[in-house]
Design an enzyme around this catalytic site. Structure first.
Site, PDB file in Angstrom:
ATOM      1  N   GLY A   7       0.843  -1.195   0.000  1.00 20.89           N
ATOM      2  CA  GLY A   7       0.000   0.000   0.000  1.00 20.89           C
ATOM      3  C   GLY A   7       0.873   1.238   0.000  1.00 20.89           C
ATOM      4  N   ALA A   8       2.028   1.137  -0.673  1.00 22.83           N
ATOM      5  CA  ALA A   8       3.066   2.165  -0.598  1.00 22.83           C
ATOM      6  C   ALA A   8       2.670   3.490  -1.216  1.00 22.83           C
ATOM      7  CB  ALA A   8       4.344   1.643  -1.265  1.00 22.83           C
ATOM      8  N   THR A  91      -4.321  -2.069   7.772  1.00 14.96           N
ATOM      9  CA  THR A  91      -5.459  -2.039   6.849  1.00 14.96           C
ATOM     10  C   THR A  91      -6.771  -2.008   7.628  1.00 14.96           C
ATOM     11  OG1 THR A  91      -4.185  -3.310   5.239  1.00 14.96           O
ATOM     12  CG2 THR A  91      -6.571  -3.260   4.944  1.00 14.96           C
ATOM     13  N   HIS A 147     -13.826  11.945   9.414  1.00 15.58           N
ATOM     14  CA  HIS A 147     -12.699  11.671   8.529  1.00 15.58           C
ATOM     15  C   HIS A 147     -12.916  12.364   7.183  1.00 15.58           C
ATOM     16  CE1 HIS A 147     -11.891   8.377  11.388  1.00 15.58           C
ATOM     17  NE2 HIS A 147     -10.641   8.470  10.967  1.00 15.58           N
ATOM     18  N   LYS A 151     -12.633   8.459   2.697  1.00 15.13           N
ATOM     19  CA  LYS A 151     -12.600   7.246   3.522  1.00 15.13           C
ATOM     20  C   LYS A 151     -13.795   6.366   3.203  1.00 15.13           C
ATOM     21  CE  LYS A 151     -11.842   5.611   8.248  1.00 15.13           C
ATOM     22  NZ  LYS A 151     -10.680   4.805   7.832  1.00 15.13           N
ATOM     23  N   GLY A 157     -12.573   2.035  11.599  1.00 17.07           N
ATOM     24  CA  GLY A 157     -12.036   0.938  12.404  1.00 17.07           C
ATOM     25  C   GLY A 157     -11.638   1.408  13.788  1.00 17.07           C
ATOM     26  N   THR A 158     -11.172   2.657  13.874  1.00 15.91           N
ATOM     27  CA  THR A 158     -10.792   3.207  15.180  1.00 15.91           C
ATOM     28  C   THR A 158     -12.006   3.354  16.086  1.00 15.91           C
ATOM     29  OG1 THR A 158      -8.922   4.391  14.205  1.00 15.91           O
ATOM     30  CG2 THR A 158      -9.712   5.164  16.346  1.00 15.91           C
TER      31      THR A 158
END
Length: 253
Positions: A7-8, A91, A147, A151, A157-158
């Site tokens: 995922g660079a 992820t 966010h 997104k 997820g947080t």
């Protein structure tokens, strides 16, 4: 450490790449993107080409950091396990079935998963559990998060991990998200969630404990993605010395 980033070319992945490239302690040895990425076959300033083939780089790596998409994580994890390399996963949007698959691979290699690699967010989880141990069900719990417009997963997820931290201490609680669209009187055991998406907001999370006579609120705001990059490298430095198993950021704390 010799590190590959999966995922660079992503928002957080590119920050991690930058940190490793400028680091005196670590070395960048692989940049993995999807086979549809605009970065594919282009060359980073380090001289390393962006590739979709993990096999091209993995022999030279000590550890892999993955901030990609769920389908990419599942695509590459078999190769990572085959070469017996530790894996840090940031992820988000991974469903329960896929998470079970990841846990199976952690019986072969050390894997650390977190939905948020900010030190502040992970300390927030610890603070939430301290607060919850002192409260009773007279307080309603609400989580509000914001966010950027791009997104995909909602709630984040947080947010879900904050809620699950509360549930660890107050197991009678349950998360409600879509149920909010079916109007009903608020139940005492609910953890409500509100989602905001817009602009270029990096990440804001607030937890409110609302009683009849008072309110406690505690939260975290990320000003940029550097905090996630720093946290992922902290996790990698810790994980590389661990035996196989499934770990979370709180294990570092």
């Amino acid at each position: 450490m010799n590190i590959i980033v999966i995922g660079a070319s992503g928002k957080t992945g590119s920050q991690i790449v930058d940190f490793i490239y400028k680091s005196e302690k670590h070395k960048l040895v692989g940049l993995i993107v999807s086979d549809k990425s605009d970065f594919l076959n282009k060359t980073h300033e380090s001289g390393i080409p962006y590739s979709s083939k993990l096999e091209n780089y993995i022999k030279n790596a000590n550890i892999i950091i993955d901030f990609s998409k769920p389908e990419s994580t599942l695509k590459h994890i078999e190769t990572i396990a085959k070469f017996n390399k530790p894996l840090v996963i940031g992820t988000t949007g991974i469903n329960e079935n896929s998470m079970e698959m990841i846990r199976e691979y952690s019986k072969k290699i050390p894997i650390l998963y977190s939905s948020n690699f900010s030190l502040g967010v992970n300390l927030l989880k610890e603070a939430l559990q301290f607060i919850c141990k002192k409260l009773d069900n007279d307080f309603d719990i609400e989580i509000i998060e914001a966010h950027h417009r791009h997104k995909i997963d909602a709630p984040s997820g947080t947010s879900l991990s904050l809620a699950n931290s509360i549930i660890e201490v107050m197991p009678n609680k349950k998360i409600i998200t879509n149920e909010r669209f079916n109007p009903h009187k608020r139940e005492a055991n609910e953890i409500g969630m509100a989602v905001v998406r817009g602009g270029n907001v990096f990440g804001e999370h607030e937890v409110r404990f609302i009683g009849d006579d008072e309110e406690i609120f505690i939260g975290h705001t990320a000003f940029n993605r550097k905090t996630f990059a720093k946290g992922s490298l902290m996790a990698a430095e810790w994980l590389i010395n661990q035996p196989f198993g499934f770990y979370k950021f709180k294990n570092i704390l």
